[in-house]
Write a protein that holds these residues in place. Structure first.
Motif, PDB file in Angstrom:
ATOM      1  N   TYR A   1       0.837  -1.190   0.000  1.00  0.00           N
ATOM      2  CA  TYR A   1       0.000   0.000   0.000  1.00  0.00           C
ATOM      3  C   TYR A   1       0.876   1.245   0.000  1.00  0.00           C
ATOM      4  O   TYR A   1       0.669   2.170  -0.789  1.00  0.00           O
ATOM      5  CB  TYR A   1      -0.906  -0.018   1.234  1.00  0.00           C
ATOM      6  N   VAL A   2       1.901   1.232   0.866  1.00  0.00           N
ATOM      7  CA  VAL A   2       2.785   2.392   0.966  1.00  0.00           C
ATOM      8  C   VAL A   2       3.507   2.620  -0.356  1.00  0.00           C
ATOM      9  O   VAL A   2       3.609   3.743  -0.853  1.00  0.00           O
ATOM     10  CB  VAL A   2       3.800   2.186   2.117  1.00  0.00           C
ATOM     11  N   MET A   3       3.971   1.519  -0.969  1.00  0.00           N
ATOM     12  CA  MET A   3       4.685   1.663  -2.247  1.00  0.00           C
ATOM     13  C   MET A   3       3.771   2.239  -3.321  1.00  0.00           C
ATOM     14  O   MET A   3       4.152   3.151  -4.063  1.00  0.00           O
ATOM     15  CB  MET A   3       5.221   0.290  -2.703  1.00  0.00           C
ATOM     16  N   LEU A   4       2.565   1.729  -3.399  1.00  0.00           N
ATOM     17  CA  LEU A   4       1.634   2.231  -4.403  1.00  0.00           C
ATOM     18  C   LEU A   4       1.313   3.705  -4.137  1.00  0.00           C
ATOM     19  O   LEU A   4       1.180   4.506  -5.067  1.00  0.00           O
ATOM     20  CB  LEU A   4       0.346   1.399  -4.395  1.00  0.00           C
ATOM     21  N   TYR A   5       1.227   4.063  -2.848  1.00  0.00           N
ATOM     22  CA  TYR A   5       0.966   5.457  -2.491  1.00  0.00           C
ATOM     23  C   TYR A   5       2.111   6.322  -2.985  1.00  0.00           C
ATOM     24  O   TYR A   5       1.910   7.382  -3.562  1.00  0.00           O
ATOM     25  CB  TYR A   5       0.808   5.564  -0.975  1.00  0.00           C
ATOM     26  N   GLN A   6       3.349   5.834  -2.768  1.00  0.00           N
ATOM     27  CA  GLN A   6       4.509   6.648  -3.118  1.00  0.00           C
ATOM     28  C   GLN A   6       4.642   6.867  -4.618  1.00  0.00           C
ATOM     29  O   GLN A   6       5.109   7.904  -5.054  1.00  0.00           O
ATOM     30  CB  GLN A   6       5.779   6.025  -2.544  1.00  0.00           C
ATOM     31  N   VAL A   7       4.251   5.859  -5.413  1.00  0.00           N
ATOM     32  CA  VAL A   7       4.327   6.081  -6.865  1.00  0.00           C
ATOM     33  C   VAL A   7       3.012   6.659  -7.386  1.00  0.00           C
ATOM     34  O   VAL A   7       2.846   6.814  -8.594  1.00  0.00           O
ATOM     35  CB  VAL A   7       4.682   4.789  -7.629  1.00  0.00           C
ATOM     36  N   GLY A   8       2.115   6.951  -6.508  1.00  0.00           N
ATOM     37  CA  GLY A   8       0.884   7.636  -6.901  1.00  0.00           C
ATOM     38  C   GLY A   8      -0.071   6.772  -7.687  1.00  0.00           C
ATOM     39  O   GLY A   8      -0.776   7.244  -8.573  1.00  0.00           O
ATOM     40  N   LEU A   9      -0.097   5.499  -7.408  1.00  0.00           N
ATOM     41  CA  LEU A   9      -0.961   4.613  -8.194  1.00  0.00           C
ATOM     42  C   LEU A   9      -2.197   4.147  -7.430  1.00  0.00           C
ATOM     43  O   LEU A   9      -2.991   3.381  -7.960  1.00  0.00           O
ATOM     44  CB  LEU A   9      -0.163   3.386  -8.644  1.00  0.00           C
ATOM     45  N   LEU A  10      -2.358   4.600  -6.190  1.00  0.00           N
ATOM     46  CA  LEU A  10      -3.539   4.169  -5.427  1.00  0.00           C
ATOM     47  C   LEU A  10      -4.802   4.533  -6.192  1.00  0.00           C
ATOM     48  O   LEU A  10      -4.820   5.504  -6.950  1.00  0.00           O
ATOM     49  CB  LEU A  10      -3.547   4.844  -4.059  1.00  0.00           C
ATOM     50  N   ASP A  11      -5.841   3.740  -5.983  1.00  0.00           N
ATOM     51  CA  ASP A  11      -7.122   4.035  -6.603  1.00  0.00           C
ATOM     52  C   ASP A  11      -7.030   4.021  -8.133  1.00  0.00           C
ATOM     53  O   ASP A  11      -7.438   4.956  -8.813  1.00  0.00           O
ATOM     54  CB  ASP A  11      -7.624   5.400  -6.121  1.00  0.00           C
ATOM     55  N   SER A  12      -6.409   2.940  -8.667  1.00  0.00           N
ATOM     56  CA  SER A  12      -6.345   2.798 -10.119  1.00  0.00           C
ATOM     57  C   SER A  12      -6.378   1.299 -10.447  1.00  0.00           C
ATOM     58  O   SER A  12      -6.228   0.467  -9.553  1.00  0.00           O
ATOM     59  CB  SER A  12      -5.046   3.402 -10.655  1.00  0.00           C
ATOM     60  N   TYR A  13      -6.579   0.966 -11.735  1.00  0.00           N
ATOM     61  CA  TYR A  13      -6.509  -0.449 -12.124  1.00  0.00           C
ATOM     62  C   TYR A  13      -5.144  -1.029 -11.791  1.00  0.00           C
ATOM     63  O   TYR A  13      -5.011  -2.180 -11.375  1.00  0.00           O
ATOM     64  CB  TYR A  13      -6.773  -0.605 -13.623  1.00  0.00           C
ATOM     65  N   ALA A  14      -4.107  -0.202 -11.993  1.00  0.00           N
ATOM     66  CA  ALA A  14      -2.747  -0.677 -11.704  1.00  0.00           C
ATOM     67  C   ALA A  14      -2.629  -1.140 -10.260  1.00  0.00           C
ATOM     68  O   ALA A  14      -2.002  -2.163  -9.970  1.00  0.00           O
ATOM     69  CB  ALA A  14      -1.738   0.426 -11.995  1.00  0.00           C
ATOM     70  N   ALA A  15      -3.253  -0.403  -9.335  1.00  0.00           N
ATOM     71  CA  ALA A  15      -3.195  -0.782  -7.924  1.00  0.00           C
ATOM     72  C   ALA A  15      -3.861  -2.131  -7.698  1.00  0.00           C
ATOM     73  O   ALA A  15      -3.460  -2.904  -6.837  1.00  0.00           O
ATOM     74  CB  ALA A  15      -3.864   0.279  -7.070  1.00  0.00           C
ATOM     75  N   LEU A  16      -4.873  -2.418  -8.492  1.00  0.00           N
ATOM     76  CA  LEU A  16      -5.578  -3.691  -8.337  1.00  0.00           C
ATOM     77  C   LEU A  16      -4.821  -4.856  -8.974  1.00  0.00           C
ATOM     78  O   LEU A  16      -4.964  -6.001  -8.561  1.00  0.00           O
ATOM     79  CB  LEU A  16      -6.968  -3.596  -8.964  1.00  0.00           C
ATOM     80  N   ILE A  17      -4.034  -4.555 -10.003  1.00  0.00           N
ATOM     81  CA  ILE A  17      -3.392  -5.630 -10.780  1.00  0.00           C
ATOM     82  C   ILE A  17      -1.938  -5.872 -10.351  1.00  0.00           C
ATOM     83  O   ILE A  17      -1.528  -7.013 -10.114  1.00  0.00           O
ATOM     84  CB  ILE A  17      -3.443  -5.293 -12.292  1.00  0.00           C
ATOM     85  N   LEU A  18      -1.162  -4.806 -10.255  1.00  0.00           N
ATOM     86  CA  LEU A  18       0.293  -4.948 -10.068  1.00  0.00           C
ATOM     87  C   LEU A  18       0.725  -5.882  -8.931  1.00  0.00           C
ATOM     88  O   LEU A  18       1.630  -6.692  -9.121  1.00  0.00           O
ATOM     89  CB  LEU A  18       0.934  -3.564  -9.868  1.00  0.00           C
ATOM     90  N   PRO A  19       0.105  -5.802  -7.746  1.00  0.00           N
ATOM     91  CA  PRO A  19       0.620  -6.642  -6.654  1.00  0.00           C
ATOM     92  C   PRO A  19       0.539  -8.137  -6.934  1.00  0.00           C
ATOM     93  O   PRO A  19       1.209  -8.922  -6.274  1.00  0.00           O
ATOM     94  CB  PRO A  19      -0.285  -6.270  -5.473  1.00  0.00           C
ATOM     95  N   PHE A  20      -0.263  -8.557  -7.930  1.00  0.00           N
ATOM     96  CA  PHE A  20      -0.471  -9.994  -8.145  1.00  0.00           C
ATOM     97  C   PHE A  20       0.233 -10.521  -9.391  1.00  0.00           C
ATOM     98  O   PHE A  20       0.038 -11.665  -9.784  1.00  0.00           O
ATOM     99  CB  PHE A  20      -1.965 -10.291  -8.228  1.00  0.00           C
ATOM    100  N   VAL A  21       1.019  -9.663 -10.030  1.00  0.00           N
ATOM    101  CA  VAL A  21       1.639 -10.043 -11.298  1.00  0.00           C
ATOM    102  C   VAL A  21       2.570 -11.244 -11.130  1.00  0.00           C
ATOM    103  O   VAL A  21       2.612 -12.136 -11.971  1.00  0.00           O
ATOM    104  CB  VAL A  21       2.383  -8.831 -11.892  1.00  0.00           C
ATOM    105  N   VAL A  22       3.323 -11.264 -10.050  1.00  0.00           N
ATOM    106  CA  VAL A  22       4.201 -12.412  -9.801  1.00  0.00           C
ATOM    107  C   VAL A  22       3.462 -13.385  -8.890  1.00  0.00           C
ATOM    108  O   VAL A  22       3.210 -13.094  -7.737  1.00  0.00           O
ATOM    109  CB  VAL A  22       5.517 -11.975  -9.149  1.00  0.00           C
ATOM    110  N   SER A  23       3.102 -14.545  -9.448  1.00  0.00           N
ATOM    111  CA  SER A  23       2.351 -15.510  -8.661  1.00  0.00           C
ATOM    112  C   SER A  23       3.239 -16.707  -8.327  1.00  0.00           C
ATOM    113  O   SER A  23       3.615 -17.481  -9.204  1.00  0.00           O
ATOM    114  CB  SER A  23       1.129 -15.965  -9.459  1.00  0.00           C
TER     115      SER A  23
END
Ligand code: ADP
Ligand code: MG
Lengths: 278, 387
Positions: A129-151
């Motif tokens: 959450y903190v990382m996404l906040y820092q790159v300004g991606l919170l509240d976007s599709y990227a925020a929903l997708i990026l954390p799960f890219v590496v499974s």
């Protein structure tokens, strides 16, 4: 005597299975039943599966108009498809390398994958959450997708499958002029199709139903995935209008059930992972 | 075209040394068989030649050009695997076509859909199709081209695998026990077909087998590999008649060669269980030796003859064309096997006492370590000692 005994055993077995099935299915049946009833029947004391007065049109109509249910479904499709596509892109080459190439650190890497498999999604939630906040991606599709890219699970599952492909097949492909990418694309992928379908179902179900992460990173209703959408629904309706709410949940659950029914055979094939022989 | 030079090749997996200092010259167009028991490193050697595995020492050259740094696809060598290694999801035709598709078409032309829109793709595909049909006809599998490997029998898979190797006209073929998964009858038939194929193609073939019958019947030369050591290289006849070591003598030949304990007697004579052989091998008196004699070299002597092995018949195998007699010989640890014609064998029965004569020129003498001792070497050494 003996035959009678085996008949009794069979009956007992079926009774147990039947009870299990009823327990599993009852909530769903109740959900569908509720979505068809008017409010006064939902809370009436007499149990009845079928409504006395059909209220389906009103409930489903309300579900689609009070909240942007279609939008939620679309969000769900975008997010789950995005996640799965990215997971494939990462886990296939990774799994192939770990299954068929020899390089230093391979075993360590695989141990890390196993460790990754054991960490629940909630543990790294705050740093993410903190990382996404820092790159300004919170509240976007990227925020929903990026954390799960590496499974880790995807890498593990595909690696286990690739390992069952005989080395000679890879050797033959190399002699025939294939590079590593072509071996993956032309040989491994077509063979691993059942495993991919199994992975697809597991990944899609997990992220379609995920409530926790969207709740953390999504603030605007426009980005809500279906489970989060039902939450908005409840808030707006002050939690009393169960007919449309149940109608909404039926609509949200339906795609998954259909997906599973459609791919059932492949799914079981993939999960049993009999792999290849010879 | 396809002369392969292997020099000082070594391979270790961790601390296990699988190949030790292997050097071998293979002429262009030669049929060379690598013969050795399971686990001796044959497949490893082939994989190194093919470029699928890196050697830890030594070098390989094709036509004088070192290929050590080249990846497998740049070596122009084709391989047929023991398991056939056909791609199970592709038809026979597409299996055979793959090496050509990868070599002749650009990555763009190979793309599905997009590729077929590019100029030249149609022509290339047609040419590849013609080449595939050509090899399929030569190997008599034209009617199988639409089937997937799962729908083919072992022999048919074998041919498809051969076709896939042949279609790109490589500088050399590597065949790793290609017949070992076939039934006995088909194996004999394929043996003849492979020999014939080699004659027609006149391309270098390195053929790996643990079956000495295949090695003896098909090869120009046989290289015997054991425990990672190349023990002997030569024409099949010489490997059989004139082995350098006891290991080679014992591995080649069926039934196995008879090995008897021997001892240096008076100068120039070898004592072997009562037989005295004028062989003139080097060595001081009383040095322990081993005398090896092929079953067909032993001669049945009259029971009262002198200078013979003596024993009793233990077991008789009548094979129709000839007759293997196993006899317990005094002083020998294992039964001695003699090949007789069925008529002579028929006159014997279990327990019959027999005498066997060793014709001196058919006896092979080895020292205690299993190294061959030759009469001429002896005279040379004696002369050196005398000088
Ligand atoms: N990738 C490998 N890692 C470790 N040991 C290997 C590997 N490949 C082969 N070996 C070992 O090398 C030896 C020779 O194997 P191989 O060349 O397959 O023998 P062959 O083909 O003559 O039966 C065997 O003892 C085998 O265990
Ligand atoms: Mg082998």
């Amino acid at each position: 005597m003996n035959r009678q005994q085996s008949l009794t055993v069979a009956l007992l077995r079926h009774a147990v299975l039947l009870a299990g099935a009823v327990i599993m299915l009852a909530p769903f049946v109740w959900m569908i039943s509720t979505s068809l009833k008017p409010p006064n029947e939902i809370f009436s004391t007499d149990l009845s599966l079928l409504p006395r007065k059909w209220f389906a049109l009103e409930n489903y109509g309300k579900a689609f108009t009070k909240v942007p249910l279609l939008r939620y479904l679309l969000n769900g499709v975008i997010v789950t498809a995005g996640i799965f596509a990215a997971q494939l892109l990462v886990s296939l080459p990774c799994a192939y390398a770990m299954a068929k190439l020899r390089f230093r650190g391979r075993e360590v890497m695989f141990t890390l994958v196993l460790v990754g498999l054991m960490i629940p999604a909630q543990v790294p939630a705050i740093p993410r959450y903190v990382m996404l906040y820092q790159v300004g991606l919170l509240d976007s599709y990227a925020a929903l997708i990026l954390p799960f890219v590496v499974s880790a699970f995807g890498i593990f599952l595909m690696r286990q499958f690739f390992r069952t492909v005989p080395d000679d097949l890879v050797h033959a492909a190399r002699l025939d002029g294939c590079g590593e990418f072509e071996i993956l694309w032309r040989i491994m992928l077509p063979l691993a199709f059942p495993a991919m379908v199994a992975f697809a179902i597991i990944s899609v179900v997990a992220h379609w139903n995920d409530f926790f992460w969207p709740l953390v990173v999504v603030q605007t209703g426009d980005l809500a995935t279906p489970p989060l959408g039902t939450l908005f629904f409840r808030n707006e309706e002050a939690g009393s209008d169960f007919g449309p709410l149940m109608a909404g949940t039926v609509v949200i659950t339906a795609p998954l059930v259909l997906l599973f029914l459609g791919a059932q055979r492949r799914f079981i094939e993939g999960m049993t992972l009999t792999g290849m022989k010879g | 075209m396809g002369a392969i030079t292997i020099s000082g090749l070594g391979k270790s997996f961790g601390t296990v040394e699988v190949l030790k200092d292997v050097s071998l010259d293979i002429a262009d167009g030669e049929f060379l068989t690598l013969l050795g028991p399971s686990g001796c490193g044959k497949s490893t050697l082939l994989r190194i030649i093919a470029g699928l595995e890196r050697q830890t020492a030594g070098s390989i050259a094709i036509d004088g050009r070192a290929i050590d740094g080249l990846p497998a696809k740049a070596r122009n060598i084709a391989m047929v695997f023991q398991s056939y290694a056909l791609y199970p999801h592709l038809t026979a035709a597409r299996n055979i076509a793959l090496p050509l598709t990868m070599r002749r078409m650009t990555p763009w032309q190979r793309l599905p859909l997009v590729g077929s829109l590019l100029p030249g793709t149609r022509g290339l595909r047609a040419a590849i199709g013609r080449d595939v049909a050509g090899v399929a006809a030569a190997l008599d599998i034209a009617h199988l081209l639409d089937r997937k490997p799962g729908q083919l029998s072992g022999g048919q898979k074998q041919r498809v695998a051969l076709a896939r190797a042949m279609v790109r006209q490589p500088a050399a073929f590597l065949l790793d026990e290609p017949l070992s998964n076939l039934d006995a009858k088909l194996r004999v038939q394929m043996r003849a077909e492979l020999t014939d194929l080699h004659r027609r193609l006149a391309t270098t073939m390195i053929y790996v087998t643990h079956d000495q019958a295949e090695a003896m019947t098909m090869s120009d030369r046989v290289a015997v590999l054991m425990g990672g050591d190349l023990l002997q290289v030569g024409p099949p006849r010489r490997i059989y008649d004139d082995p350098e070591t006891l290991q080679v003598a014992e591995f080649v030949g069926s039934p196995k060669i008879n090995v008897l304990p021997g001892r240096m007697g008076r100068p120039g004579l070898v004592d072997c269980l009562g037989a005295r052989l004028p062989l003139g091998v080097p060595g001081g008196p009383d040095v322990a030796l081993r005398v090896a004699v092929r079953p067909e070299a032993l001669v049945l002597a009259r029971p009262d003859a002198a200078d013979c092995l003596r024993g009793r018949v233990r077991h008789i195998e009548n094979l129709g064309s000839d007759c293997m007699v196993h006899a317990d010989v005094e002083g020998a640890a294992d039964p001695v096997v003699v090949r007789l014609d069925p008529e002579a064998g028929g006159r014997l029965a279990r327990g019959t006492p027999i005498a066997l004569e060793i014709p001196p020129h058919r006896a092979l003498v080895f020292d205690a370590e299993g190294k061959r001792l030759r009469p001429d070497a002896a005279t040379a050494r004696l002369r050196r000692a005398g000088a």
